[in-house]
Scaffold this motif. Structure first.
Motif, mmCIF file in Angstrom:
data_model
loop_
_atom_site.group_PDB
_atom_site.id
_atom_site.type_symbol
_atom_site.label_atom_id
_atom_site.label_comp_id
_atom_site.label_asym_id
_atom_site.label_seq_id
_atom_site.Cartn_x
_atom_site.Cartn_y
_atom_site.Cartn_z
ATOM 1 N N LEU A 1 -9.371 46.897 92.440
ATOM 2 C CA LEU A 1 -10.543 47.612 92.443
ATOM 3 C C LEU A 1 -11.727 46.679 92.728
ATOM 4 N N GLY A 2 -12.526 47.428 93.869
ATOM 5 C CA GLY A 2 -13.796 46.451 94.177
ATOM 6 C C GLY A 2 -13.604 45.810 95.186
ATOM 7 N N SER A 3 -12.334 45.202 95.683
ATOM 8 C CA SER A 3 -12.016 44.477 97.008
ATOM 9 C C SER A 3 -11.284 45.150 97.843
ATOM 10 N N TRP A 4 -10.490 46.068 97.579
ATOM 11 C CA TRP A 4 -9.465 46.894 98.197
ATOM 12 C C TRP A 4 -9.756 48.333 98.389
ATOM 13 N N SER A 5 -9.387 48.950 99.354
ATOM 14 C CA SER A 5 -9.802 50.594 99.497
ATOM 15 C C SER A 5 -8.590 51.071 100.489
ATOM 16 N N THR A 6 -8.589 52.345 100.431
ATOM 17 C CA THR A 6 -7.568 52.895 101.153
ATOM 18 C C THR A 6 -8.174 54.080 101.902
ATOM 19 N N PHE A 7 -7.472 54.753 102.941
ATOM 20 C CA PHE A 7 -7.620 55.985 103.498
ATOM 21 C C PHE A 7 -6.629 56.877 103.538
ATOM 22 N N GLY A 8 -6.629 58.043 103.031
ATOM 23 C CA GLY A 8 -5.642 58.953 102.533
ATOM 24 C C GLY A 8 -4.485 58.570 101.790
ATOM 25 N N GLY A 9 -4.828 57.377 101.108
ATOM 26 C CA GLY A 9 -3.895 57.019 99.992
ATOM 27 C C GLY A 9 -2.400 56.156 100.463
ATOM 28 N N LYS A 10 -2.650 56.079 102.068
ATOM 29 C CA LYS A 10 -1.627 55.087 102.585
ATOM 30 C C LYS A 10 -2.231 54.060 103.273
ATOM 31 N N ARG A 11 -3.302 54.172 104.111
ATOM 32 C CA ARG A 11 -3.815 52.899 104.907
ATOM 33 C C ARG A 11 -4.828 52.132 104.290
ATOM 34 N N VAL A 12 -4.628 50.819 104.210
ATOM 35 C CA VAL A 12 -5.427 50.037 103.646
ATOM 36 C C VAL A 12 -6.754 49.856 104.527
ATOM 37 N N GLU A 13 -7.778 49.898 104.245
ATOM 38 C CA GLU A 13 -9.114 50.111 104.996
ATOM 39 C C GLU A 13 -9.758 48.731 104.607
ATOM 40 N N SER A 14 -9.812 48.178 103.502
ATOM 41 C CA SER A 14 -10.503 46.737 103.299
ATOM 42 C C SER A 14 -9.453 45.989 102.211
ATOM 43 N N HIS A 15 -9.554 44.893 102.234
ATOM 44 C CA HIS A 15 -8.811 44.149 101.539
ATOM 45 C C HIS A 15 -9.376 42.986 100.964
ATOM 46 N N GLY A 16 -8.648 42.094 99.788
ATOM 47 C CA GLY A 16 -9.254 41.090 99.283
ATOM 48 C C GLY A 16 -8.420 39.659 99.423
ATOM 49 N N VAL A 17 -7.840 39.789 100.871
ATOM 50 C CA VAL A 17 -6.773 38.611 100.961
ATOM 51 C C VAL A 17 -7.694 37.156 101.020
ATOM 52 N N ASN A 18 -8.713 37.146 101.427
ATOM 53 C CA ASN A 18 -9.593 36.015 101.293
ATOM 54 C C ASN A 18 -9.873 35.597 99.955
ATOM 55 N N GLU A 19 -10.265 36.261 99.158
ATOM 56 C CA GLU A 19 -10.205 36.011 97.606
ATOM 57 C C GLU A 19 -9.095 35.257 97.192
ATOM 58 N N ILE A 20 -8.137 35.902 97.542
ATOM 59 C CA ILE A 20 -6.732 35.183 96.816
ATOM 60 C C ILE A 20 -6.566 34.280 97.670
ATOM 61 N N LYS A 21 -6.641 33.851 98.843
ATOM 62 C CA LYS A 21 -6.493 32.571 99.543
ATOM 63 C C LYS A 21 -7.496 31.459 98.863
ATOM 64 N N GLU A 22 -8.557 31.811 98.540
ATOM 65 C CA GLU A 22 -9.617 30.761 97.616
ATOM 66 C C GLU A 22 -9.165 30.512 96.371
ATOM 67 N N LEU A 23 -8.532 31.557 95.796
ATOM 68 C CA LEU A 23 -7.958 31.091 94.489
ATOM 69 C C LEU A 23 -6.728 29.902 94.420
ATOM 70 N N LEU A 24 -6.004 30.198 95.363
ATOM 71 C CA LEU A 24 -4.759 29.565 95.881
ATOM 72 C C LEU A 24 -5.290 28.010 96.197
ATOM 73 N N ALA A 25 -6.546 28.060 97.260
ATOM 74 C CA ALA A 25 -6.837 26.789 97.451
ATOM 75 C C ALA A 25 -7.367 25.886 96.552
ATOM 76 N N VAL A 26 -7.846 26.325 95.329
ATOM 77 C CA VAL A 26 -8.271 25.732 94.178
ATOM 78 C C VAL A 26 -7.173 25.255 93.309
ATOM 79 N N GLY A 27 -6.154 25.777 93.438
ATOM 80 C CA GLY A 27 -5.226 25.413 92.498
ATOM 81 C C GLY A 27 -4.685 26.743 91.592
ATOM 82 N N LEU A 28 -5.314 27.656 91.583
ATOM 83 C CA LEU A 28 -4.923 28.823 90.830
ATOM 84 C C LEU A 28 -3.794 29.489 91.307
ATOM 85 N N VAL A 29 -3.155 30.330 90.320
ATOM 86 C CA VAL A 29 -2.167 31.300 90.736
ATOM 87 C C VAL A 29 -2.370 32.784 90.345
#
Length: 80
Positions: A33-61
């Motif tokens: 919630l807040g970084s991902w959204s959908t259209f019609g409950g099926k298609r991802v319109e926006s995502h938070g993949v970059n935030e996940i990559k940043e967490l991994l880059a600093v050693g967090l899981v």
């Protein structure tokens, strides 16, 4: 409804993160919630993949869970 589902998934995520942290894993819970959204409950319109990559880059899981997200057609949806 939406609020009850959100409460349930965040509680479960917290329990998983706590168990991992107790084993020494640098785990952090990540909701959609807040970084991902959908259209019609099926298609991802926006995502938070970059935030996940940043967490991994600093050693967090990141521990990601299914979550309620905003949906541009129906108001809200469950993304898992």
């Amino acid at each position: 409804g939406f609020v009850e589902t959100r409460l349930s998934v965040t509680k479960l995520n917290h329990m998983v993160v706590q168990a991992l942290a107790n084993q020494g894993v640098m785990a952090v819970g990540v909701g959609l919630l807040g970084s991902w959204s959908t259209f019609g409950g099926k298609r991802v319109e926006s995502h938070g993949v970059n935030e996940i990559k940043e967490l991994l880059a600093v050693g967090l899981v990141p521990v990601i869970h299914g979550d309620g997200v905003l949906d541009f057609q129906q108001g809200c949806a469950i993304l898992g």
